[in-house]
Write an enzyme that holds these catalytic residues in place. Structure first.
Site: not given
Length: 395
Positions: A114, A212, A289, A329
């Site tokens: 980033d 943006q 993310d 898991c």
């Protein structure tokens, strides 16, 4: 030809009909598509990633609670680092001297850095924004740091990530000043041109612009037109996940995903809730993310089919069952009471695998191209099915 089985029969597509693009450091190929939802491969200098893709955040070069080996075992394709924090410490010079961020953290797969622009919002009380750049007051020692587009790209060139993000002028989503959004939209484009000029490694690192414009349809369209004219290898949708309603957020993603080039990856920044990932994938986005999965695990909250499980609660102190009885898991097998005890006593184990279990909940692509399956895993992200199965609806 591509063949994909779905609940309505066999979907057949000719590969020549599917969007693709080739850039010096990125090759993107859509493999299957149903409506706007799609699956694709993205060939990066260090790894060929599959999308839709969730990228865990390793702010200072490491995903908290997990080793690089565990991230590979979870089949993570790309992780994210932060230019602002890595620029503060350990510093780009040291990372570059050690062979770049991949070598520094022993990570052989894809990386994205980033730009530091998000800190304009998260550290706004410590930042001054001008045309030159952003001046931050370090939360560590109080020193001043000027982050310009050139400085951001210089740091990211030293870090050596596969994908770099431009420095953009980020306005909080809840801001009501349209003039500020107008200023930020045009400034983001000007800063992009400075980033492009400063990039010393255009054949080795990809630079993604960031759309943006807040919630203004006109400004978002204007931003997209300006950024598309620069012919970048991929594009990000920014300025979201800042407290706005789901309806407003999804409308912006729908507009931008429809307006950006179909043959290039689309990255919705800061998105980590499973529902948001599924909806955005259905709208045509490819990359996401967030700190949400690993941060949630560190606070002792597990993501399960029914929602969340707060393992620090007394109700789990004597509960011998696995955390999620449908999951095999290591974290889930460890059990509720053992995990609850260690969390309450602030013991570290088995938190590395707890963070891994949270990452396993993030939805990922499926080989099926029906509208449902193309945004949900038939084999789950980083290995697990539970959240996807909970959300699955008829195709």
């Amino acid at each position: 030809m591509l063949f994909r089985a779905c609940s309505r029969g066999l979907t057949i597509m000719a590969s020549a009909e599917l969007p693709s693009s080739v850039s010096p450091a990125l090759e993107f190929q859509v493999l299957a598509q149903q409506g706007r939802a799609r699956t694709a491969t993205m060939k990066l200098p260090h790894y060929t990633a599959e999308t839709p893709m969730f990228m865990p955040v390793g702010t200072q070069g490491t995903v908290k609670g997990l080793t690089s080996e565990q991230m590979q075992e979870l089949d993570c394709h790309v992780i994210l680092g932060n230019t602002y924090h890595l620029g503060n410490r350990p510093g780009p010079e040291l990372v570059a001297a050690m062979g770049g961020l991949h070598s520094f953290i022993n990570w052989p797969r894809g990386m994205l850095t980033d730009s530091g622009g998000f800190q304009m919002v998260s550290l706004l009380h410590l930042a001054d924004i001008t045309e030159e750049g952003v001046t931050f007051q370090s939360p560590v020692d109080g020193s001043r740091m000027l982050l310009t587009p050139e400085e951001s790209i210089g740091i990211q060139n030293d870090l050596g990530a596969d994908i770099m993000m431009q420095l953009d002028d980020v306005v909080p989503a809840t801001n009501t000043d349209l003039a500020r959004f107008e200023e930020a939209t045009h400034r983001t484009t000007r800063w992009l041109d400075r980033c492009l000029a400063a990039n010393k490694r255009p054949n080795e690192q990809n630079l993604f612009p960031i759309v943006q414009g807040g919630f203004d349809v006109r400004l978002r369209e204007l931003s997209m037109q300006q950024l598309i004219a620069r012919n970048a290898p991929g594009y990000a949708i920014g300025g979201l996940a800042g407290g706005e309603t789901k309806d407003m957020f999804w409308r912006v993603v729908a507009q931008c995903a429809a307006g950006l080039p179909p043959g290039k990856p689309r990255y919705v920044m800061g998105i980590g809730y499973p529902l948001d990932i599924l909806v955005c994938s259905a709208l045509g986005a490819d990359m996401y993310d967030s700190v949400y999965p690993t941060r949630t695990a560190r606070f002792g909250v597990a993501l399960v089919d029914s929602g969340v499980m707060k393992l620090k609660n007394a109700a789990f102190a004597k509960d011998m069952r696995p955390i999620d009885e449908s999951c095999s898991c290591m974290t889930c097998r460890w059990g509720r009471c053992k995990t609850s005890y260690r969390l309450c006593k602030d013991l570290p184990a088995p938190m590395p695998s707890a963070a891994a279990d949270e990452l396993q909940q993030q939805p990922r692509q499926a080989p099926c191209t029906c509208a449902c399956c193309s945004t949900l895993p038939c084999q789950a992200v980083l290995g697990c099915l539970h959240v996807a199965q909970m959300m699955r609806s008829p195709a």
